[in-house]
Motif scaffolding. Structure first.
Motif, PDB file in Angstrom:
ATOM      1  N   LEU A 195      27.101 -34.597  44.876  1.00 37.09           N
ATOM      2  CA  LEU A 195      26.877 -33.323  45.555  1.00 37.09           C
ATOM      3  C   LEU A 195      25.860 -33.573  46.660  1.00 37.09           C
ATOM      4  O   LEU A 195      24.805 -34.149  46.409  1.00 37.09           O
ATOM      5  N   VAL A 196      26.181 -33.119  47.867  1.00 31.77           N
ATOM      6  CA  VAL A 196      25.289 -33.335  49.003  1.00 31.77           C
ATOM      7  C   VAL A 196      25.018 -32.005  49.672  1.00 31.77           C
ATOM      8  O   VAL A 196      25.944 -31.364  50.187  1.00 31.77           O
ATOM      9  N   GLU A 197      23.722 -31.602  49.669  1.00 33.76           N
ATOM     10  CA  GLU A 197      23.334 -30.360  50.326  1.00 33.76           C
ATOM     11  C   GLU A 197      22.949 -30.633  51.776  1.00 33.76           C
ATOM     12  O   GLU A 197      22.485 -31.721  52.117  1.00 33.76           O
ATOM     13  N   SER A 198      23.117 -29.615  52.587  1.00 32.54           N
ATOM     14  CA  SER A 198      22.652 -29.667  53.972  1.00 32.54           C
ATOM     15  C   SER A 198      22.435 -28.243  54.455  1.00 32.54           C
ATOM     16  O   SER A 198      22.851 -27.276  53.793  1.00 32.54           O
ATOM     17  N   GLY A 199      21.761 -28.119  55.597  1.00 33.71           N
ATOM     18  CA  GLY A 199      21.592 -26.808  56.217  1.00 33.71           C
ATOM     19  C   GLY A 199      20.210 -26.209  56.099  1.00 33.71           C
ATOM     20  O   GLY A 199      19.956 -25.130  56.643  1.00 33.71           O
ATOM     21  N   GLY A 200      19.317 -26.873  55.377  1.00 33.44           N
ATOM     22  CA  GLY A 200      17.969 -26.343  55.266  1.00 33.44           C
ATOM     23  C   GLY A 200      17.206 -26.474  56.580  1.00 33.44           C
ATOM     24  O   GLY A 200      17.683 -27.093  57.532  1.00 33.44           O
ATOM     25  N   GLY A 201      16.027 -25.861  56.609  1.00 27.54           N
ATOM     26  CA  GLY A 201      15.210 -25.942  57.813  1.00 27.54           C
ATOM     27  C   GLY A 201      14.133 -24.891  57.828  1.00 27.54           C
ATOM     28  O   GLY A 201      13.865 -24.247  56.812  1.00 27.54           O
ATOM     29  N   CYS A 224      27.057 -27.281  50.316  1.00 29.76           N
ATOM     30  CA  CYS A 224      27.073 -28.222  49.183  1.00 29.76           C
ATOM     31  C   CYS A 224      28.449 -28.861  49.162  1.00 29.76           C
ATOM     32  O   CYS A 224      29.427 -28.223  48.764  1.00 29.76           O
ATOM     33  N   ALA A 225      28.513 -30.111  49.614  1.00 28.02           N
ATOM     34  CA  ALA A 225      29.778 -30.831  49.664  1.00 28.02           C
ATOM     35  C   ALA A 225      29.951 -31.640  48.385  1.00 28.02           C
ATOM     36  O   ALA A 225      29.076 -32.425  48.017  1.00 28.02           O
ATOM     37  N   ALA A 226      31.076 -31.437  47.727  1.00 30.77           N
ATOM     38  CA  ALA A 226      31.348 -32.114  46.457  1.00 30.77           C
ATOM     39  C   ALA A 226      32.359 -33.229  46.651  1.00 30.77           C
ATOM     40  O   ALA A 226      33.317 -33.081  47.421  1.00 30.77           O
ATOM     41  N   SER A 227      32.155 -34.329  45.938  1.00 26.93           N
ATOM     42  CA  SER A 227      33.108 -35.425  45.980  1.00 26.93           C
ATOM     43  C   SER A 227      33.395 -35.920  44.570  1.00 26.93           C
ATOM     44  O   SER A 227      32.554 -35.792  43.684  1.00 26.93           O
ATOM     45  N   GLU A 228      34.579 -36.443  44.392  1.00 24.91           N
ATOM     46  CA  GLU A 228      35.050 -37.006  43.130  1.00 24.91           C
ATOM     47  C   GLU A 228      35.346 -35.957  42.068  1.00 24.91           C
ATOM     48  O   GLU A 228      35.534 -36.301  40.902  1.00 24.91           O
ATOM     49  N   PHE A 229      35.335 -34.678  42.427  1.00 24.49           N
ATOM     50  CA  PHE A 229      35.836 -33.643  41.538  1.00 24.49           C
ATOM     51  C   PHE A 229      36.212 -32.442  42.393  1.00 24.49           C
ATOM     52  O   PHE A 229      35.741 -32.285  43.515  1.00 24.49           O
ATOM     53  N   CYS A 245      21.991 -27.715  44.836  1.00 20.57           N
ATOM     54  CA  CYS A 245      23.246 -27.292  44.244  1.00 20.57           C
ATOM     55  C   CYS A 245      23.524 -28.184  43.034  1.00 20.57           C
ATOM     56  O   CYS A 245      23.066 -29.339  42.974  1.00 20.57           O
ATOM     57  N   ALA A 246      24.241 -27.627  42.084  1.00 21.24           N
ATOM     58  CA  ALA A 246      24.508 -28.315  40.831  1.00 21.24           C
ATOM     59  C   ALA A 246      25.867 -27.864  40.312  1.00 21.24           C
ATOM     60  O   ALA A 246      26.314 -26.750  40.616  1.00 21.24           O
ATOM     61  N   ALA A 247      26.500 -28.732  39.522  1.00 25.91           N
ATOM     62  CA  ALA A 247      27.848 -28.455  39.037  1.00 25.91           C
ATOM     63  C   ALA A 247      27.926 -28.481  37.531  1.00 25.91           C
ATOM     64  O   ALA A 247      27.301 -29.314  36.869  1.00 25.91           O
ATOM     65  N   ASP A 248      28.717 -27.561  36.999  1.00 29.39           N
ATOM     66  CA  ASP A 248      29.017 -27.511  35.569  1.00 29.39           C
ATOM     67  C   ASP A 248      30.366 -26.819  35.427  1.00 29.39           C
ATOM     68  O   ASP A 248      30.848 -26.212  36.375  1.00 29.39           O
ATOM     69  N   LEU A 249      30.925 -26.852  34.261  1.00 28.39           N
ATOM     70  CA  LEU A 249      32.226 -26.210  34.076  1.00 28.39           C
ATOM     71  C   LEU A 249      32.146 -24.693  34.235  1.00 28.39           C
ATOM     72  O   LEU A 249      33.091 -24.047  34.688  1.00 28.39           O
ATOM     73  N   TYR A 250      31.007 -24.116  33.855  1.00 26.70           N
ATOM     74  CA  TYR A 250      30.859 -22.660  33.892  1.00 26.70           C
ATOM     75  C   TYR A 250      29.527 -22.271  34.516  1.00 26.70           C
ATOM     76  O   TYR A 250      28.553 -23.023  34.447  1.00 26.70           O
ATOM     77  N   CYS A 251      29.475 -21.035  35.049  1.00 28.89           N
ATOM     78  CA  CYS A 251      28.208 -20.544  35.577  1.00 28.89           C
ATOM     79  C   CYS A 251      27.173 -20.364  34.475  1.00 28.89           C
ATOM     80  O   CYS A 251      25.970 -20.424  34.736  1.00 28.89           O
ATOM     81  N   SER A 252      27.626 -20.156  33.254  1.00 33.30           N
ATOM     82  CA  SER A 252      26.687 -19.985  32.138  1.00 33.30           C
ATOM     83  C   SER A 252      26.204 -21.311  31.579  1.00 33.30           C
ATOM     84  O   SER A 252      25.326 -21.340  30.716  1.00 33.30           O
ATOM     85  N   GLY A 253      26.762 -22.423  32.075  1.00 35.64           N
ATOM     86  CA  GLY A 253      26.418 -23.724  31.519  1.00 35.64           C
ATOM     87  C   GLY A 253      25.163 -24.321  32.111  1.00 35.64           C
ATOM     88  O   GLY A 253      24.596 -23.801  33.079  1.00 35.64           O
ATOM     89  N   ASP A 254      24.750 -25.427  31.534  1.00 32.75           N
ATOM     90  CA  ASP A 254      23.595 -26.191  32.009  1.00 32.75           C
ATOM     91  C   ASP A 254      24.151 -27.341  32.847  1.00 32.75           C
ATOM     92  O   ASP A 254      24.797 -28.234  32.308  1.00 32.75           O
ATOM     93  N   PRO A 255      23.916 -27.327  34.154  1.00 30.81           N
ATOM     94  CA  PRO A 255      24.600 -28.287  35.026  1.00 30.81           C
ATOM     95  C   PRO A 255      24.377 -29.748  34.671  1.00 30.81           C
ATOM     96  O   PRO A 255      23.266 -30.150  34.293  1.00 30.81           O
ATOM     97  N   ASP A 256      25.439 -30.513  34.827  1.00 29.09           N
ATOM     98  CA  ASP A 256      25.377 -31.948  34.559  1.00 29.09           C
ATOM     99  C   ASP A 256      25.110 -32.757  35.822  1.00 29.09           C
ATOM    100  O   ASP A 256      24.596 -33.867  35.740  1.00 29.09           O
TER     101      ASP A 256
END
Length: 119
Positions: free
Chosen positions: A4-10, A22-27, A96-107
């Motif tokens: 996961l790669v974030e950008s756009g801050g400032g 948040c650009a995602a790769s491999e999923f 940014c972080a990814a998990d199967l569900y919004c209620s989950g604890d991101p992996d």
């Protein structure tokens, strides 16, 4: 490898806008929920927003409702966080972080992007 790669801050003035990416790769975002967290110095990490295509749901913290909008571009496998009417208290590192569900604890987590709201 999941990435996961974030950008756009400032730096932005109060009342201004920024759009984080948040650009995602491999999923694919079809099967994963993407969370946006933030952490300010000396404060606990806070869940700001989440979007889940599989659940058809979005979540916003009360502190950002009506100001922030989360969205997904499936063609680009990217999630955006549009932040409007920014306040100094929005200053933090955004992750940014990814998990199967919004209620989950991101992996999976990105490296973070700094957002500073100051005049």
């Amino acid at each position: 490898q999941v990435q996961l790669v974030e950008s756009g801050g400032g730096l932005v003035q109060p009342g201004g806008s920024l759009r984080l990416s948040c650009a995602a790769s491999e999923f694919t975002l079809d099967y994963y929920a993407i969370h946006w967290f933030r952490q300010a110095p000396g404060k606990e990490r806070e869940l700001v927003s989440c979007i889940s295509s599989s659940e058809g749901s979005t979540y916003y913290a009360d502190s950002v409702k009506g100001r922030f909008t989360i969205s997904t571009d499936n063609a680009k496998n990217t999630v955006y966080l549009q932040m409007n009417s920014l306040k100094p208290e929005d200053t933090a590192v955004y992750y940014c972080a990814a998990d199967l569900y919004c209620s989950g604890d991101p992996d999976y987590w990105g490296q973070g992007t700094q957002v500073t709201v100051s005049s």
